[in-house]
Design an enzyme around this catalytic site. Structure first.
Site, PDB file in Angstrom:
ATOM      1  N   CYS A  12      -8.361 -10.028  10.973  1.00  0.00           N
ATOM      2  CA  CYS A  12      -7.221 -10.156  11.883  1.00  0.00           C
ATOM      3  C   CYS A  12      -6.940  -8.756  12.432  1.00  0.00           C
ATOM      4  O   CYS A  12      -7.484  -7.765  11.953  1.00  0.00           O
ATOM      5  CB  CYS A  12      -6.012 -10.702  11.126  1.00  0.00           C
ATOM      6  SG  CYS A  12      -5.484  -9.620   9.802  1.00  0.00           S
ATOM      7  N   CYS A 110       0.278  -3.033   8.796  1.00  0.00           N
ATOM      8  CA  CYS A 110       0.215  -3.848  10.008  1.00  0.00           C
ATOM      9  C   CYS A 110       1.599  -3.838  10.671  1.00  0.00           C
ATOM     10  O   CYS A 110       2.610  -4.035   9.994  1.00  0.00           O
ATOM     11  CB  CYS A 110      -0.183  -5.275   9.646  1.00  0.00           C
ATOM     12  SG  CYS A 110      -0.070  -6.389  11.056  1.00  0.00           S
ATOM     13  N   HIS A 138       2.664 -10.867  -4.717  1.00  0.00           N
ATOM     14  CA  HIS A 138       1.723 -10.518  -3.644  1.00  0.00           C
ATOM     15  C   HIS A 138       2.120  -9.127  -3.117  1.00  0.00           C
ATOM     16  O   HIS A 138       3.305  -8.843  -2.922  1.00  0.00           O
ATOM     17  CB  HIS A 138       1.803 -11.559  -2.526  1.00  0.00           C
ATOM     18  CG  HIS A 138       0.769 -11.346  -1.459  1.00  0.00           C
ATOM     19  ND1 HIS A 138       0.882 -10.357  -0.503  1.00  0.00           N
ATOM     20  CD2 HIS A 138      -0.397 -11.974  -1.214  1.00  0.00           C
ATOM     21  CE1 HIS A 138      -0.182 -10.393   0.286  1.00  0.00           C
ATOM     22  NE2 HIS A 138      -0.975 -11.366  -0.130  1.00  0.00           N
ATOM     23  N   GLU A 140       2.160  -7.699  -0.294  1.00  0.00           N
ATOM     24  CA  GLU A 140       3.025  -7.645   0.903  1.00  0.00           C
ATOM     25  C   GLU A 140       4.485  -7.927   0.523  1.00  0.00           C
ATOM     26  O   GLU A 140       5.399  -7.242   0.988  1.00  0.00           O
ATOM     27  CB  GLU A 140       2.548  -8.677   1.928  1.00  0.00           C
ATOM     28  CG  GLU A 140       3.399  -8.674   3.186  1.00  0.00           C
ATOM     29  CD  GLU A 140       3.108  -9.866   4.102  1.00  0.00           C
ATOM     30  OE1 GLU A 140       1.924 -10.198   4.304  1.00  0.00           O
ATOM     31  OE2 GLU A 140       4.068 -10.458   4.596  1.00  0.00           O
ATOM     32  N   THR A 178       3.794 -13.023   5.761  1.00  0.00           N
ATOM     33  CA  THR A 178       3.092 -13.309   7.037  1.00  0.00           C
ATOM     34  C   THR A 178       2.075 -14.442   6.934  1.00  0.00           C
ATOM     35  O   THR A 178       1.800 -15.114   7.914  1.00  0.00           O
ATOM     36  CB  THR A 178       2.354 -12.051   7.547  1.00  0.00           C
ATOM     37  OG1 THR A 178       1.520 -11.561   6.505  1.00  0.00           O
ATOM     38  CG2 THR A 178       3.310 -10.984   8.012  1.00  0.00           C
ATOM     39  N   SER A 234     -10.839 -14.275  -2.113  1.00  0.00           N
ATOM     40  CA  SER A 234      -9.959 -14.332  -0.940  1.00  0.00           C
ATOM     41  C   SER A 234      -9.373 -15.735  -0.803  1.00  0.00           C
ATOM     42  O   SER A 234     -10.093 -16.713  -0.595  1.00  0.00           O
ATOM     43  CB  SER A 234     -10.771 -13.948   0.305  1.00  0.00           C
ATOM     44  OG  SER A 234     -10.237 -14.559   1.441  1.00  0.00           O
ATOM     45  N   SER A 235      -8.041 -15.837  -0.923  1.00  0.00           N
ATOM     46  CA  SER A 235      -7.441 -17.172  -0.905  1.00  0.00           C
ATOM     47  C   SER A 235      -7.503 -17.785   0.484  1.00  0.00           C
ATOM     48  O   SER A 235      -7.622 -19.003   0.619  1.00  0.00           O
ATOM     49  CB  SER A 235      -6.014 -17.147  -1.426  1.00  0.00           C
ATOM     50  OG  SER A 235      -5.281 -16.212  -0.712  1.00  0.00           O
ATOM     51  N   ASN A 236      -7.461 -16.963   1.527  1.00  0.00           N
ATOM     52  CA  ASN A 236      -7.512 -17.569   2.857  1.00  0.00           C
ATOM     53  C   ASN A 236      -8.908 -18.139   3.149  1.00  0.00           C
ATOM     54  O   ASN A 236      -9.049 -19.137   3.844  1.00  0.00           O
ATOM     55  CB  ASN A 236      -7.012 -16.604   3.942  1.00  0.00           C
ATOM     56  CG  ASN A 236      -8.026 -15.552   4.308  1.00  0.00           C
ATOM     57  OD1 ASN A 236      -8.936 -15.797   5.074  1.00  0.00           O
ATOM     58  ND2 ASN A 236      -7.890 -14.371   3.725  1.00  0.00           N
ATOM     59  N   SER A 278     -10.921 -11.343   5.785  1.00  0.00           N
ATOM     60  CA  SER A 278     -11.394 -10.035   5.314  1.00  0.00           C
ATOM     61  C   SER A 278     -12.903  -9.880   5.487  1.00  0.00           C
ATOM     62  O   SER A 278     -13.513  -9.014   4.873  1.00  0.00           O
ATOM     63  CB  SER A 278     -11.044  -9.847   3.835  1.00  0.00           C
ATOM     64  OG  SER A 278     -10.073 -10.725   3.412  1.00  0.00           O
TER      65      SER A 278
HETATM   66 FE1  F3S Z   1      -1.065  -8.370  10.279  1.00  0.00          FE
HETATM   67 FE2  F3S Z   1      -1.158 -10.932  10.677  1.00  0.00          FE
HETATM   68 FE3  F3S Z   1      -3.228  -9.702   9.748  1.00  0.00          FE
HETATM   69  S1  F3S Z   1       0.487  -9.800   9.805  1.00  0.00           S
HETATM   70  S2  F3S Z   1      -2.436  -8.019   8.581  1.00  0.00           S
HETATM   71  S3  F3S Z   1      -2.323  -9.412  11.769  1.00  0.00           S
HETATM   72  S4  F3S Z   1      -2.544 -11.712   9.110  1.00  0.00           S
END
Ligand code: F3S
Length: 295
Positions: A12, A110, A138, A140, A178, A234-236, A278
């Site tokens: 991302c 981010c 987590h 974050e 997020t 990686s959970s996603n 990732s």
């Molecule tokens: Fe930022 Fe969204 Fe990635 S908050 S780290 S762009 S999943």
């Protein structure tokens, strides 16, 4: 046979920005530390380790680092050291430690995560009780907690929302991790509203996750075979695998090209590829080229 990539996949915006920052800093010849792994992918972490990047896993490891130009353990090596903050962000306290130790800090938080931290800080300064809809523990979420100036509660499901106790006389400010699921977030907010809590709700869910899930599902629905690339932990990526498996019986989860031993159904006409948030582009390209050449 056609090979098609999901419309949205892989790094991302925030993770790409953080990883690019590390590679740029390596070029400057400094000793680079990242606070936590910069990305949840073993291949990338290994590559960075080979290039000399070290990972600080805990606050204690950070406090053991000596001043600029020194290495952990105080050996006094000459090259200047920089600590890079990853996309998930960190509690404010970490910046304070870096400042006190005169360590160079490169903040790759981010911007979307930073926005939540700022909101939590501002609203708790105004006296609100911050509710973070997300998973306690987590990084974050831990980071956001570390910017709050007053009471803060993490809620991960409807049951916890029903049990939530607001500090007396306070209003709430609700934010979300997020990567939290939007429908679950809505369900939790509805319960808090039913219970009569006053305050504000800010939907801080990043659409990168949803976009990736939506395009994985769309591609899996038309593909005969789906390949999902990503880290084991990686959970996603795991979630992408589940979604694709619901739509396509021949779905494979691989970490690297070496894991790929495809048994393609004879009738297979379309192979779809998607990747977790990732997974670096280089790896996606390798897999794509391999499938194009070999099948
Ligand atoms: Fe930022 Fe969204 Fe990635 S908050 S780290 S762009 S999943």
């Amino acid at each position: 046979m056609e090979v098609k990539l999901a419309e949205h996949m892989g790094f991302c915006f925030g993770v790409k920005r953080a990883v690019d920052t590390v590679y740029e800093q390596i070029k400057n010849g400094k000793t680079i530390y990242t606070y936590g792994s910069i990305v949840n992918n073993e291949e990338v972490v290994r590559d960075l380790a080979e290039k000399g990047v070290r990972v600080l896993e805990t606050r204690e490891e950070l406090t053991e680092l000596s001043e600029v130009g020194q290495e952990a353990g105080g050996s006094g090596a000459a090259s200047p050291a920089s600590v890079i903050i990853r996309a998930h962000g960190v509690p404010e306290e970490i910046f304070t430690i870096l400042q006190e130790k005169h360590l160079e800090c490169i903040d790759a938080t981010c911007p979307f995560v930073r926005r939540i931290q700022k909101k939590a800080e501002e609203e708790s300064r105004k006296g609100k009780h911050i509710v973070i809809v997300g998973n306690a523990g987590h990084p974050e979420v831990e980071g956001i907690i570390g910017w709050c100036r007053g009471p803060v509660t993490v809620i991960k499901n409807e049951e916890e929302a029903r049990k939530f106790q607001l500090s007396q006389g306070k209003k709430v400010c609700v934010v979300a991790q997020t990567t939290f699921n939007y429908n679950k977030f809505q369900g939790i907010v509805e319960i808090l509203e039913e219970r009569g809590y006053n305050g504000s709700v800010v939907n801080t869910i990043c659409n990168a996750t949803e976009e990736r899930q939506r395009s994985a599902r769309a591609l899996a629905a038309e593909a005969d075979v789906m390949i999902v690339i990503g880290g084991k932990h990686s959970s996603n990526t795991r979630r992408l695998y589940e979604i694709c498996s619901e739509e396509c019986a021949h779905t494979y989860f691989i970490q690297t090209l070496e894991d790929l031993c495809l048994e393609l159904p004879k009738t297979a006409r379309l192979v779809g590829i998607t990747a977790g948030a990732s997974t670096p582009n280089k790896l996606i390209e390798e897999v794509q080229n391999y499938v194009r050449i070999n099948f």
